[in-house]
Design a protein around this motif. Structure first.
Motif, PDB file in Angstrom:
ATOM      1  N   UNK A 226     -16.744   2.435   1.392  1.00 52.90           N
ATOM      2  CA  UNK A 226     -15.533   1.605   2.055  1.00 52.90           C
ATOM      3  C   UNK A 226     -14.593   0.912   1.056  1.00 52.90           C
ATOM      4  N   UNK A 227     -15.622   0.277   0.523  1.00 57.09           N
ATOM      5  CA  UNK A 227     -15.121  -0.866  -0.377  1.00 57.09           C
ATOM      6  C   UNK A 227     -14.282  -0.088  -1.609  1.00 57.09           C
ATOM      7  N   UNK A 228     -15.103   1.098  -2.213  1.00 55.44           N
ATOM      8  CA  UNK A 228     -14.618   1.863  -3.037  1.00 55.44           C
ATOM      9  C   UNK A 228     -13.399   2.716  -3.050  1.00 55.44           C
ATOM     10  N   UNK A 229     -13.318   3.205  -1.508  1.00 55.52           N
ATOM     11  CA  UNK A 229     -12.087   3.725  -1.058  1.00 55.52           C
ATOM     12  C   UNK A 229     -10.983   2.863  -1.020  1.00 55.52           C
ATOM     13  N   UNK A 230     -11.302   1.668  -0.494  1.00 56.30           N
ATOM     14  CA  UNK A 230     -10.264   0.676  -0.606  1.00 56.30           C
ATOM     15  C   UNK A 230      -9.402   0.526  -2.082  1.00 56.30           C
ATOM     16  N   UNK A 231     -10.357   0.442  -2.980  1.00 57.04           N
ATOM     17  CA  UNK A 231      -9.870   0.174  -4.332  1.00 57.04           C
ATOM     18  C   UNK A 231      -8.836   1.790  -4.892  1.00 57.04           C
ATOM     19  N   UNK A 232      -9.393   2.449  -4.241  1.00 54.71           N
ATOM     20  CA  UNK A 232      -8.774   3.944  -4.560  1.00 54.71           C
ATOM     21  C   UNK A 232      -7.371   4.189  -4.005  1.00 54.71           C
ATOM     22  N   UNK A 233      -7.524   3.665  -2.632  1.00 53.73           N
ATOM     23  CA  UNK A 233      -6.126   3.829  -1.824  1.00 53.73           C
ATOM     24  C   UNK A 233      -5.036   2.837  -2.247  1.00 53.73           C
ATOM     25  N   UNK A 234      -5.352   1.593  -2.803  1.00 54.68           N
ATOM     26  CA  UNK A 234      -4.521   0.647  -3.199  1.00 54.68           C
ATOM     27  C   UNK A 234      -3.907   1.181  -4.489  1.00 54.68           C
ATOM     28  N   UNK A 235      -4.938   1.951  -5.134  1.00 53.52           N
ATOM     29  CA  UNK A 235      -4.286   2.283  -6.807  1.00 53.52           C
ATOM     30  C   UNK A 235      -3.337   3.192  -6.508  1.00 53.52           C
ATOM     31  N   UNK A 236      -3.401   4.326  -5.412  1.00 56.39           N
ATOM     32  CA  UNK A 236      -2.512   5.389  -4.981  1.00 56.39           C
ATOM     33  C   UNK A 236      -1.370   4.674  -4.440  1.00 56.39           C
ATOM     34  N   UNK A 237      -1.393   3.692  -3.700  1.00 53.09           N
ATOM     35  CA  UNK A 237      -0.174   2.834  -3.080  1.00 53.09           C
ATOM     36  C   UNK A 237       0.503   2.283  -4.223  1.00 53.09           C
ATOM     37  N   UNK A 238      -0.199   2.122  -5.188  1.00 51.87           N
ATOM     38  CA  UNK A 238       0.679   1.460  -6.492  1.00 51.87           C
ATOM     39  C   UNK A 238       1.465   2.456  -6.932  1.00 51.87           C
ATOM     40  N   UNK A 239       0.867   3.558  -7.124  1.00 51.89           N
ATOM     41  CA  UNK A 239       1.662   4.627  -7.651  1.00 51.89           C
ATOM     42  C   UNK A 239       2.737   5.140  -6.818  1.00 51.89           C
ATOM     43  N   UNK A 240       2.560   5.309  -5.597  1.00 54.24           N
ATOM     44  CA  UNK A 240       3.393   6.250  -4.551  1.00 54.24           C
ATOM     45  C   UNK A 240       4.347   5.167  -3.846  1.00 54.24           C
ATOM     46  N   UNK A 241       4.035   4.012  -3.470  1.00 53.96           N
ATOM     47  CA  UNK A 241       4.961   2.998  -2.756  1.00 53.96           C
ATOM     48  C   UNK A 241       4.589   1.602  -2.787  1.00 53.96           C
ATOM     49  N   UNK A 242       4.779   1.146  -4.355  1.00 55.15           N
ATOM     50  CA  UNK A 242       4.297  -0.129  -4.838  1.00 55.15           C
ATOM     51  C   UNK A 242       4.851  -1.461  -4.002  1.00 55.15           C
ATOM     52  N   UNK A 243       6.153  -1.101  -3.166  1.00 60.46           N
ATOM     53  CA  UNK A 243       6.696  -2.189  -2.515  1.00 60.46           C
ATOM     54  C   UNK A 243       5.880  -2.740  -1.605  1.00 60.46           C
ATOM     55  N   UNK A 244       4.902  -1.934  -0.999  1.00 59.28           N
ATOM     56  CA  UNK A 244       4.074  -2.420   0.071  1.00 59.28           C
ATOM     57  C   UNK A 244       2.756  -3.556  -0.319  1.00 59.28           C
ATOM     58  N   UNK A 245       2.981  -3.514  -1.570  1.00 57.79           N
ATOM     59  CA  UNK A 245       1.775  -4.312  -2.118  1.00 57.79           C
ATOM     60  C   UNK A 245       2.204  -5.666  -2.227  1.00 57.79           C
ATOM     61  N   UNK A 246       1.275  -6.790  -2.175  1.00 55.68           N
ATOM     62  CA  UNK A 246       1.995  -8.051  -2.333  1.00 55.68           C
ATOM     63  C   UNK A 246       2.068  -8.689  -3.764  1.00 55.68           C
ATOM     64  N   UNK A 247       2.983  -9.495  -4.049  1.00 53.47           N
ATOM     65  CA  UNK A 247       3.352  -9.853  -5.542  1.00 53.47           C
ATOM     66  C   UNK A 247       3.158 -11.348  -5.390  1.00 53.47           C
ATOM     67  N   UNK A 248       3.048 -12.156  -6.529  1.00 49.49           N
ATOM     68  CA  UNK A 248       3.082 -13.624  -6.499  1.00 49.49           C
ATOM     69  C   UNK A 248       2.274 -14.178  -7.438  1.00 49.49           C
ATOM     70  N   UNK A 249       2.458 -15.403  -8.041  1.00 52.09           N
ATOM     71  CA  UNK A 249       1.435 -15.987  -9.142  1.00 52.09           C
ATOM     72  C   UNK A 249       0.116 -15.962  -8.461  1.00 52.09           C
ATOM     73  N   UNK A 250      -0.309 -16.053  -7.343  1.00 56.47           N
ATOM     74  CA  UNK A 250      -1.433 -16.013  -6.890  1.00 56.47           C
ATOM     75  C   UNK A 250      -2.287 -14.621  -6.607  1.00 56.47           C
ATOM     76  N   UNK A 251      -1.629 -13.757  -6.805  1.00 55.35           N
ATOM     77  CA  UNK A 251      -1.973 -12.124  -6.698  1.00 55.35           C
ATOM     78  C   UNK A 251      -2.507 -11.674  -8.050  1.00 55.35           C
ATOM     79  N   UNK A 252      -3.683 -11.016  -8.155  1.00 59.87           N
ATOM     80  CA  UNK A 252      -4.311 -10.402  -9.205  1.00 59.87           C
ATOM     81  C   UNK A 252      -4.529  -8.924  -8.834  1.00 59.87           C
TER      82      UNK A 252
END
Length: 361
Positions: A226-252
């Protein structure tokens, strides 16, 4: 077009989360697992989804009623009185899946997360003219799985090899199928396996074809995956619809934060984190590789990594939670507690540290 999702049983591998809700309703990246699939099916024109289920059907249906209206898709249940394996449920749901159109239908395993290239699969199925299409994915260690041996050029499946001792290929069944109605005629209404009993027969008739899945794939039915899947899913989200991801100085790295969650000053969040609705994260908190579900309260300077924090739980000040710790619903971790891989059942209060992986009843 119709689809059957194999929901199955008790979700024992994802306990203690599945003690509170059926496994397909456990959130993954802030959305119930099964909703990822239903939304993907809706996009390509599926009008009716049948859930093959043998556990808590009323809980599932009540929950999905709201999405039925929102997505304008019909959702029904086909309930097993005894577990029927992965093929029996198709025979049981025969009347729901087959109509006069003669169209093929999808079958999905409810634990599988991917980019669901279902449109490509329909095109592939039409082009080869066989009876069934299965999605396969490449893996690094094929010896742990059943391997699909296929003709590279056409995708025609030659045979299946269960947990091969010598290398025969690196493609495994990805749990996403597109089947002609005639496949149901091959299945008896009894506990039976589609992978071991039905597909080999179709392959022997030269009517089974495999499409290699583009993009990521994961079976998220147990915590580590589940945790590995979350990483892969978020990677895919970054490629395909990165606007859904959080941004800011506290985000890595890649982080998903629900708009109703509140995050304090001086936090460091990421990579690979999902924070659900209504969560409160106080100042100075460190989160990485974890899923924080709805209504969780994380107090100042807590540190959480490689863990899943269940609904409405509280993690105390300066607490450290890591190494695949899974907190069930409404668990209270007191201040300055350390959890090293604790699996904690719902409604518990943790007053002393968990120094090695164990189940806390």
């Amino acid at each position: 077009m119709k689809a059957l999702i194999l929901v199955g049983g008790f979700g024992t591998r994802l306990r203690p989360l599945t003690l509170s809700v059926p496994k397909p309703l456990v959130e993954f990246a802030n959305k119930p697992m099964i909703l990822h699939q239903i939304e993907a099916l809706k996009v390509i024109g599926v009008t009716e989804v049948v859930l093959a289920i043998n556990y808590q059907p009323e809980v599932m249906l009540n929950f999905l009623k709201e999405f039925e209206t929102k997505l304008e898709i019909k959702i029904t249940c086909s309930q097993e009185t005894e577990p029927l394996g992965t093929a029996g449920p198709l025979a049981l749901a025969r009347d729901k899946l087959i109509d006069d159109s003669g169209e093929p239908f999808f079958v999905l395993n409810s634990d599988v997360i991917s980019e669901y290239p279902l449109k490509q699969m329909i095109d592939f199925h039409k082009a080869h003219g066989g009876e069934a299409s299965i999605m396969v994915t490449k893996v690094d260690e094929p010896s742990k799985y059943g391997v699909v041996v296929m003709e590279e050029s056409t995708g025609k499946v030659e045979r299946f090899v269960e947990k091969p001792k010598i290398f025969v290929g690196n493609k495994i069944n990805a749990g996403i199928y597109l089947l002609n109605p005639s496949v149901i005629d091959r299945i008896e209404l009894r506990p039976t396996s589609i992978e071991k009993e039905v597909f080999p027969k179709i392959a022997a008739d030269n009517k089974l074809y495999a499409m290699v899945l583009p993009g990521f794939w994961m079976d998220i039915g147990q915590p580590r995956d589940y945790i590995v899947g979350l990483r892969l899913y978020l990677d895919s989200l970054k490629k395909n619809s990165s606007s859904k991801l959080a941004t800011g100085p506290h985000i890595v790295g890649n982080v998903l934060v629900d708009e109703t969650a509140k995050i304090g000053e001086g936090c460091l969040i990421g990579p690979d984190v999902a924070i659900g609705p209504g969560c409160i994260v106080e100042s100075g908190v460190r989160l990485s590789r974890c899923s924080v579900m709805r209504g969780v309260y994380i107090k100042k300077h807590a540190c959480i990594s490689s863990s899943i924090i269940g609904w409405h739980s509280t993690v105390g000040r300066w607490a450290r939670v890591e190494n695949m710790t899974i907190l069930g619903e409404d668990v209270q971790v007191c201040d300055e507690i350390y959890s090293n891989g604790g699996v904690v059942l719902p409604h518990k209060e943790i007053k002393s540290s968990i120094l090695k992986p164990e189940i806390v009843m």
